[in-house]
Design an enzyme around this catalytic site. Structure first.
Site, short mmCIF file in Angstrom:
data_model
loop_
_atom_site.label_atom_id
_atom_site.label_comp_id
_atom_site.label_asym_id
_atom_site.label_seq_id
_atom_site.Cartn_x
_atom_site.Cartn_y
_atom_site.Cartn_z
CG HIS A 1 7.21 3.96 2.36
ND1 HIS A 1 6.90 4.69 3.38
CD2 HIS A 1 7.27 2.64 2.76
CE1 HIS A 1 6.82 3.78 4.40
NE2 HIS A 1 6.86 2.40 4.11
CB SER B 1 -0.99 0.01 1.27
OG SER B 1 -0.20 -0.25 2.29
CG HIS C 1 5.78 3.49 8.99
ND1 HIS C 1 4.69 2.17 8.92
CD2 HIS C 1 6.74 3.09 7.84
CE1 HIS C 1 5.09 1.37 7.78
NE2 HIS C 1 6.40 1.81 7.29
NE ARG D 1 -1.94 -1.58 5.21
CZ ARG D 1 -1.90 -1.82 6.51
NH1 ARG D 1 -2.75 -1.16 7.61
NH2 ARG D 1 -1.13 -2.88 6.89
CD GLU E 1 9.60 0.71 6.63
OE1 GLU E 1 8.69 0.04 7.38
OE2 GLU E 1 8.90 0.91 5.42
CE LYS F 1 -2.99 -6.12 5.34
NZ LYS F 1 -2.21 -6.02 5.82
CD GLN G 1 3.40 0.94 4.05
OE1 GLN G 1 4.07 0.61 4.87
NE2 GLN G 1 2.81 -0.16 3.32
CE LYS H 1 6.71 -1.12 10.16
NZ LYS H 1 5.54 -1.72 9.25
#
Length: 417
Positions: free
Chosen positions: A276, A110, A114, A295, A139, A301, A112, A137
């Site tokens: 991203h 997706s 964080h 998302r 990453e 979802k 999205q 989060k």
């Protein structure tokens, strides 16, 4: 309580999300076959999306030959995490600060972002079933194979070029917003961010039927070869995303987010509020110990467009801003060190019969062998390694990694205070 050495095998867990690569095409399935997962049998029709290594409450790793999982073992043996790390991070009840993963991406994840720590705590309090923990989060994605992703907002001038060249994109945005955006290059940085936010919000909240209509028009134009030179770079991406998520607004993010095509060994870092979407390929991924995702497109979802629009940083730049340049610290070990404290990743490549020594680290680490075979040894013993072997290494433990009759590749995630 029986004693346990500070180095031991752990059993990762598998996540079978729809976007994962299927069967033997998946690195997750390949590594799962060598990881000692109880009852694992490879099924060619199943999508193997993620391999988790860590203590996240959703899916903590097991421990070979132990009834307790990794979280419980670390809770009983806090010295394996180390005092320095426990003073800086919340390691209550054996919680590790990072989560290490393998991802095998067969179709796009997706659009999205964080949330940061403060926003994560707020969202978790308000919607605990959607935002399952209160942690941030950040990453890092490290390519194991050729890897494609959407990563951060393009420079303002590039988005403006697409607005001018792609009528299907332009038509979804209120003309006054388009005009404001096209004339924003002389504004201050904060003013440009505000205009970019307005443009992105207008796209993501565009009328659903208009999105579907304009996508059909765009796809038909590309299929008959009507793309302009500027659109050549994103033509395949647009067609692929629309085939995977027919009529989804996220397809138009190809004209706002950087399209990154990476080769094995390259890495990108995504901090809080960076938009991203991973598109295709196999990666090692390390993040703060969280599963919070906001998302807004390319997903079946639930979407949370208002929260996503509100938390983004709107920091346009070339995609290279997100690159993590590795540092060769020995002939065999390469370090990927993102601009946060929560984790660092080492890549170890030892040639047949050669040994690499890692001095003691004042924090815990998790290592996975991804190629070849060999062994890991420490003062108290040694363990054999094959592709898929996952090992926990306790704080203040010196180790040696030795290749067997072929070259050995190991990735090791760790945290220090």
């Amino acid at each position: 309580m029986s004693t346990i050495e500070p180095v031991f095998r752990i059993i990762p867990t598998i996540q079978n999300y729809d976007w994962g690569k299927k069967g033997k095409d998946s690195k997750v399935a390949e590594f799962a076959s060598g990881a000692g997962i109880r009852g694992f049998t490879l099924n060619q029709s199943v999508p193997y999306a993620e391999l988790w290594m860590g203590t996240h409450v959703k899916s903590p790793s097991g421990v070979v030959d132990r009834k307790q999982n990794l979280t419980q073992i670390l809770s009983e043996n806090p010295s394996f995490i180390g005092d320095q790390v426990s003073r800086r991070f919340d390691t209550t009840n054996g919680n590790l600060p990072f989560l290490f993963k393998v991802l095998a991406i067969g179709k796009a994840l997706s659009i999205q972002t964080h949330p940061d720590k403060k926003t994560s705590e707020k969202l978790h309090a308000e919607q605990p079933t959607v935002y399952t923990d209160p942690n941030h989060k950040p990453e890092m994605a490290l390519a194991l194979t050729d890897f494609k992703a959407l990563c951060g907002f393009m420079p303002i001038t590039r988005i403006a070029e697409y607005l001018k060249a792609v009528p299907e994109f332009n038509s979804l945005i209120d003309p006054s917003i388009v005009t404001e955006f096209l004339n924003c290059t002389n504004l201050s940085e904060s003013e440009q961010k505000a205009v970019l936010k307005k443009l992105f919000a207008a796209l993501m909240t565009a009328d659903v039927s208009s999105i579907a209509t304009q996508l059909r028009t765009l796809v038909a134009r590309y299929q008959r070869g009507g793309q302009k030179p500027l659109e050549e770079d994103v033509k395949y991406l647009v067609l692929t995303l629309n085939e995977q998520y027919l009529g989804d607004v996220g397809v138009f993010c190809a004209f706002m987010l950087n399209y990154v095509q990476m080769t094995p060994g390259q890495a990108i870092f995504l901090g809080a509020g960076e938009p991203h979407a991973y598109v295709e390929g196999d990666i090692m991924e390390c993040m703060a110990n969280s599963d919070n995702v906001i998302r807004a497109g390319l997903t079946p979802k639930p979407k949370d467009i208002p929260n996503l629009v509100s938390v983004l940083t709107y920091a346009p730049s070339a995609w290279q801003k997100h690159m993590v340049k590795p540092i060769d610290i020995t002939p065999y070990t390469r370090k990927y060190d993102p601009p946060i404290q929560d984790f660092t990743v080492l890549q170890v490549k030892t040639q047949m019969g050669e040994t690499e020594t890692h001095e003691a680290i004042p924090g815990p680490s998790i290592a996975i062998a991804t190629e070849g075979s060999g062994r890991i040894s420490w003062n108290g013993g040694e363990l054999e390694l094959q592709a898929g072997s996952v090992i926990f290494v306790g704080a203040e433990t010196k180790i040696k990694i030795t290749a067997g009759d072929s070259d050995l590749v190991v990735f090791r995630a760790y945290v220090t205070a």
